[in-house]
Design an enzyme around this catalytic site. Structure first.
Site, mmCIF file in Angstrom:
data_model
loop_
_atom_site.group_PDB
_atom_site.id
_atom_site.type_symbol
_atom_site.label_atom_id
_atom_site.label_comp_id
_atom_site.label_asym_id
_atom_site.label_seq_id
_atom_site.Cartn_x
_atom_site.Cartn_y
_atom_site.Cartn_z
ATOM 1 N N ALA A 172 0.808 -1.223 0.000
ATOM 2 C CA ALA A 172 0.000 0.000 0.000
ATOM 3 C C ALA A 172 0.840 1.272 0.000
ATOM 4 O O ALA A 172 0.372 2.328 -0.447
ATOM 5 C CB ALA A 172 -0.934 -0.003 1.208
ATOM 6 N N HIS A 212 -1.956 -3.485 -5.862
ATOM 7 C CA HIS A 212 -1.355 -3.542 -4.530
ATOM 8 C C HIS A 212 -2.336 -4.101 -3.509
ATOM 9 O O HIS A 212 -3.548 -4.053 -3.678
ATOM 10 C CB HIS A 212 -0.862 -2.156 -4.093
ATOM 11 C CG HIS A 212 -1.934 -1.245 -3.579
ATOM 12 N ND1 HIS A 212 -2.376 -1.276 -2.259
ATOM 13 C CD2 HIS A 212 -2.662 -0.267 -4.189
ATOM 14 C CE1 HIS A 212 -3.315 -0.359 -2.093
ATOM 15 N NE2 HIS A 212 -3.515 0.261 -3.250
ATOM 16 N N CYS A 213 -1.775 -4.647 -2.437
ATOM 17 C CA CYS A 213 -2.543 -4.995 -1.244
ATOM 18 C C CYS A 213 -1.818 -4.335 -0.081
ATOM 19 O O CYS A 213 -1.202 -3.277 -0.276
ATOM 20 C CB CYS A 213 -2.685 -6.510 -1.087
ATOM 21 S SG CYS A 213 -1.143 -7.445 -1.152
ATOM 22 N N ALA A 214 -1.874 -4.883 1.107
ATOM 23 C CA ALA A 214 -1.231 -4.222 2.245
ATOM 24 C C ALA A 214 0.292 -4.230 2.121
ATOM 25 O O ALA A 214 0.941 -3.198 2.266
ATOM 26 C CB ALA A 214 -1.674 -4.874 3.548
#
Length: 201
Positions: free
Chosen positions: A15, A84-86
């Site tokens: 992120a 994206h993710c975390a």
């Protein structure tokens, strides 16, 4: 974590990269795929954000979004795409691998290798692996990898995750899963082991 380039116009990250306006401008990003529940989509002029509200749990239905996200990445002709993710280890790599299978004509085994070459620390959880296997079967009618948990293996430590053991010939490749830090095994299913006998004696 860093921004990883998968193709000339496709990038993968956690992120933090999505919040770096100058980096996105430098890479020509015009589409952000945000595969998180808690991180907001930043508002940048000329940049579209697609939300994939899925948690990083094996029970989460990330596979429900494979087609939609792959189609949107493929149709983004205005510039680059950031998925994206975390932390860029499980949800976003799985989405990118689904895109590579559908629009780049590669198998799941090849897609995994492609993503790992650019981002070696990806750790896709067991549930997402199963959904990727189902997606590969739907696209190609067969699977090129087998994923199995190893119940007697102790959990990986962070140090083990950062420094994976060197590959050994004719052995199964270990694929750690996140976020539970368990371990899985992935091996090509269409490759016979060297020296294996065709029948038992």
């Amino acid at each position: 974590m860093s921004l990883s380039q998968i193709t000339p116009t496709l990038f993968l990250s956690g992120a933090d990269a999505a919040l770096n306006a100058s980096l996105l401008s430098q890479k020509g990003i015009t589409l952000i795929v945000n595969a998180t529940l808690s991180h907001t989509c930043p508002a940048y002029p000329g940049v579209e954000c697609v939300r994939v509200p899925v948690s990083d749990l094996p029970s989460a239905r990330l596979g429900d979004h494979f087609d939609r996200v792959a189609e949107r990445i493929h149709s983004n002709r205005a510039g680059g795409t950031l998925v994206h993710c975390a932390v860029g280890m499980s949800r976003s790599p799985a989405l990118v691998m689904a895109y590579l299978m559908r629009y780049r004509g590669v198998t799941l085994c090849q897609a995994h290798r492609w993503v790992r070459d650019s981002r070696p620390f990806v750790r896709i959880n067991a549930g997402f692996w199963e959904q990727l296997l189902q997606y590969e079967r739907r696209l190609y009618g067969r699977n090129t990898v087998r994923v199995a948990t190893l119940p007697d293996t102790p959990p990986l430590t962070p140090r083990t995750l950062r420094v994976p053991p060197p590959p050994q010939p004719n052995r199964l490749t270990l694929v750690p899963q996140s976020p539970q830090m368990s371990r899985a095994v992935m091996t090509p299913t269409n490759r016979r082991r060297r020296g294996a006998r065709s029948s038992r004696v």
